[in-house]
Scaffold this active site. Structure first.
Site, PDB file in Angstrom:
ATOM      1  N   LYS A  84      -3.578  24.726  12.546  1.00 32.32           N
ATOM      2  CA  LYS A  84      -4.323  25.533  12.757  1.00 32.32           C
ATOM      3  C   LYS A  84      -5.844  25.215  12.998  1.00 32.32           C
ATOM      4  CE  LYS A  84      -1.961  29.274  13.785  1.00 32.32           C
ATOM      5  NZ  LYS A  84      -0.843  29.836  13.288  1.00 32.32           N
ATOM      6  N   LYS A 119       9.115  31.333  23.774  1.00 37.07           N
ATOM      7  CA  LYS A 119       8.237  31.663  24.389  1.00 37.07           C
ATOM      8  C   LYS A 119       6.875  30.601  24.427  1.00 37.07           C
ATOM      9  CE  LYS A 119       7.293  36.594  23.639  1.00 37.07           C
ATOM     10  NZ  LYS A 119       8.399  37.061  23.146  1.00 37.07           N
ATOM     11  N   LYS A 153      16.149  25.369  23.293  1.00 32.96           N
ATOM     12  CA  LYS A 153      16.203  26.585  23.096  1.00 32.96           C
ATOM     13  C   LYS A 153      15.225  27.706  23.829  1.00 32.96           C
ATOM     14  CE  LYS A 153      14.298  27.272  18.535  1.00 32.96           C
ATOM     15  NZ  LYS A 153      14.654  27.610  17.226  1.00 32.96           N
TER      16      LYS A 153
END
Ligand code: TRP
Length: 343
Positions: free
Chosen positions: A123, A209, A206
């Protein structure tokens, strides 16, 4: 909905806690993986599932969006089958006991160890203008979420392993520091490893998003959108030799078919692939129609629940009551252990 049933459960079952990010729009992969797992667990364990809205403040969401997202997520989980009578389903920010415990745990969480957490480093790299203290102490808040109910099992994905390890560290550090045995050690937990694989539409791994909205089928996608997304799914140029192994893109479509179509349908297309006379256009049309039929009841339920503010309020209230009962009990012990005493 009643509390007594839950009290009755209390004595014997192991405690499970998991937090759900309030980002809304569950997709088929989330549903077949995480959500179905929760639905099963709620009957086998004493489960606390919450929408992690405190956590989401690290990225400073717009207040209106935050509320909408919490509502959507709550409606989606209810529509999928989370039962507010069977588990404690609550909104994290309804429990002031969580920031209280978080604050106390922060006194024993060290800068060095927090700075080494992979999710923090990531982050800090991707949002250099917003490296706030909440981001740094995210694992402490997560530990508070878990140990406030004395959970031993935490259903989370692989990406949360390090956070869970820190939760164990903070729990045992507290116990040692205050010579108590208040907190058991929480461990990652997933049963049903045989969970059916849900790939994305773009030929890759898989359903996720992070590869764009075209790669996922959301539970709320309209029939038109589902048809459009599936018609654009990646295929190959077709099998050239009989009985050849399908390419990953085609295997992905078979896997999706396995999730939503009948066995006969799946076998029909597998056979035509083996015989080299498969028409991918037909396969996609069939898959799209079966997907539409499969998702329709869930989508309608989500829409109905989202409109039902009375129901949502009732669910949130009863969830908060159940969670608070357990959180208050733990905080009484914590406050006594650290030396807070009333005069
Ligand atoms: N960090 C988790 C995630 O990103 C969400 C979460 C917050 C959580 N608190 C939790 C998960 C406690 C399990 C237990 O998915």
């Amino acid at each position: 909905m009643n509390l007594s049933y839950f009290r009755h459960m209390k004595s014997s079952k192991e405690i499970v806690v998991s937090g759900i990010r309030p980002t809304g729009n569950l997709h088929l992969g989330n549903y077949m993986g995480a959500v179905k797992n929760f639905i099963k667990m709620q009957h086998d364990y004493r489960c606390y599932f919450f929408i992690a809205d405190y956590h989401s403040l690290t990225t400073h969401p717009n207040p209106k969006d935050l509320h909408e997202n919490v509502k959507t997520v709550l409606a989606e989980y209810l529509a999928c089958g989370l039962d507010p009578d069977a588990c404690a389903l609550y909104i994290q920010s309804d429990l002031a006991q969580i920031p209280e415990l978080y604050m106390i745990l922060n006194m024993h969480a060290y800068l060095g160890e927090l700075e080494r957490v992979a999710s923090f480093k990531e982050k800090a790299r991707t949002q250099p203008n917003n490296i706030n203290a909440g981001l740094l102490t995210y694992p402490v808040l997560m530990a508070a979420d878990i140990i406030i109910h004395k959970a031993v099992k935490v259903p989370v994905g692989k990406d949360q392993e390090q956070h869970l390890e820190m939760a164990r560290t903070f729990a045992s550090r507290f116990n040692r520091m205050y010579e108590s045995d208040i907190f058991p050690e929480p461990h990652a937990f997933n049963y049903g490893t045989e969970l059916i694989k849900i790939p994305g539409l773009q030929g890759g791994g898989k359903m996720s998003k992070s590869d764009g909205d075209g790669n996922v089928i959301n539970l709320t996608d309209s029939p038109e959108l589902i048809r459009k997304k599936i018609s654009r799914a990646v295929t190959d140029t077709g099998p050239v030799e009989p009985n050849s192994t399908p390419s990953q893109a085609i295997q992905n479509l078979f896997d999706l078919m396995q999730a939503v179509s009948t066995t006969d349908t799946l076998n029909h297309y597998k056979e035509s692939h083996a015989k080299c006379n498969i028409r991918y256009g037909d396969l996609k049309k069939q898959l799209a129609e079966d997907m539409v039929v499969f998702l329709q009841p869930i989508r309608e339920k989500i829409e109905a629940i989202k409109q039902d503010d009375v129901l949502l309020a009732k669910v949130a209230k009863i969830g908060a009551e159940k969670a608070m009962e357990s959180a208050n009990q733990t905080m009484r012990e914590v406050r006594a252990a650290v030396g807070f005493k009333s005069f």
